[in-house]
Design a protein around this motif. Sequence first.
Motif, short mmCIF file in Angstrom:
data_model
loop_
_atom_site.label_atom_id
_atom_site.label_comp_id
_atom_site.label_asym_id
_atom_site.label_seq_id
_atom_site.Cartn_x
_atom_site.Cartn_y
_atom_site.Cartn_z
N ILE A 19 -3.51 5.03 -6.69
CA ILE A 19 -2.71 5.47 -7.82
C ILE A 19 -1.48 4.58 -8.01
CG2 ILE A 19 -1.25 7.35 -8.68
CD1 ILE A 19 -3.25 9.30 -7.35
N GLY A 20 -0.81 4.22 -6.91
CA GLY A 20 0.39 3.41 -7.03
C GLY A 20 0.11 2.05 -7.63
N GLN A 21 -0.92 1.39 -7.15
CA GLN A 21 -1.29 0.07 -7.65
C GLN A 21 -1.64 0.14 -9.14
OE1 GLN A 21 -5.29 -1.87 -6.79
NE2 GLN A 21 -3.95 -3.02 -5.42
N THR A 22 -2.46 1.11 -9.49
CA THR A 22 -2.91 1.22 -10.87
C THR A 22 -1.78 1.61 -11.80
OG1 THR A 22 -5.07 1.88 -10.00
CG2 THR A 22 -4.68 2.25 -12.33
N ASP A 42 0.81 -8.07 1.87
CA ASP A 42 -0.23 -9.01 1.42
C ASP A 42 -0.91 -8.47 0.17
OD1 ASP A 42 -1.21 -6.91 3.04
OD2 ASP A 42 -3.05 -8.01 3.51
N ARG A 43 -1.14 -7.17 0.13
CA ARG A 43 -1.74 -6.56 -1.06
C ARG A 43 -0.78 -6.62 -2.26
NH1 ARG A 43 -5.51 -1.33 0.19
NH2 ARG A 43 -6.69 -2.16 1.94
N LEU A 44 0.49 -6.46 -1.99
CA LEU A 44 1.46 -6.51 -3.07
C LEU A 44 1.50 -7.90 -3.71
CD1 LEU A 44 4.50 -4.52 -1.62
CD2 LEU A 44 2.68 -3.69 -3.12
N THR A 48 0.99 -8.66 -7.69
CA THR A 48 1.96 -9.33 -8.57
C THR A 48 1.34 -10.53 -9.28
OG1 THR A 48 2.83 -10.69 -6.76
CG2 THR A 48 3.92 -8.59 -7.18
N GLN A 49 0.43 -11.21 -8.60
CA GLN A 49 -0.19 -12.40 -9.20
C GLN A 49 -1.09 -12.05 -10.38
OE1 GLN A 49 -2.10 -14.35 -5.86
NE2 GLN A 49 -0.14 -14.70 -4.82
N MET A 55 6.71 -8.87 -12.16
CA MET A 55 6.56 -7.89 -11.10
C MET A 55 7.14 -8.45 -9.81
SD MET A 55 3.08 -5.80 -10.02
CE MET A 55 2.93 -4.96 -11.60
N LEU A 56 7.84 -7.61 -9.08
CA LEU A 56 8.50 -7.99 -7.83
C LEU A 56 7.89 -7.21 -6.68
CD1 LEU A 56 10.90 -9.28 -6.20
CD2 LEU A 56 12.22 -7.24 -6.85
#
Length: 245
Positions: A19-22, A42-44, A48-49, A55-56
């Motif tokens: 949910i957070g990522q989406t 690493d997922r963050l 961002t890419q 996005m930070l």
Amino acid sequence: MSDTLDGKVALVTGASSGIGQTTALALSKAGARVAVGARRTDRLQSLTQGAPGEMLAIELDVTDLQSVKNAVAATVDRFRSLDILVNNAGVMLSSAILGADTTEWTRMVETNLLGSMYTVHAALPHLLDSKGAVVQISSTSGRTASAASGVYAATKFGINAFSEALRQEVTEQGVRVVVIEPGFVSTELTSHITDPAIQAAAKSMAESMRTLQPEDIAGAVVYAVTQPEHVAVNEILIRPTDQTR
């Protein structure tokens, strides 16, 4: 209602998956500049890419008050304001109360409840300045407790109670408080469960229905925070059609 969040700044916790990522991606697509916080940096970086907008990525452990303060400060330093906080970080370590590993209780309380409270506390001065919004990701378990989910439900009931007190304190100052209570969502949340029998039961229950997708919850978040300033969507209960309780 405005379809755009142009010029707005959001901070999303627990943004490395689900949910957070989406939600972070949905807010970015709507025009917000988004800070994403989680332990799995690493997922963050991958997130961002691929983001539609700026996005930070911030390393964030919501159980650590100083980490929370640093994340809020980093967001404001980069984007000069904070308009939307999405408190999403959480774990679900379901187990029966008898014989439970109580360190799992501590982890849930510290992550789900105290982590949410710490983040509100750190972000609130900035949200008061911007007349912003706090979005609390709760659960249907914040309304109805069930066997093998007592402590998880207690943390979600706690989020709901804290959010209502917060709403009463800040609504007249222009800050909107939104509680979103999802039912079964297709995420990795149940993979945290360490009891094999309970994990199997949770998997079986999820497979018995058309579960919600993270995008369904992200859409609810965007809906709530794009309402006109005089409209406060304080609570959204969203279940799969097939979920009976």
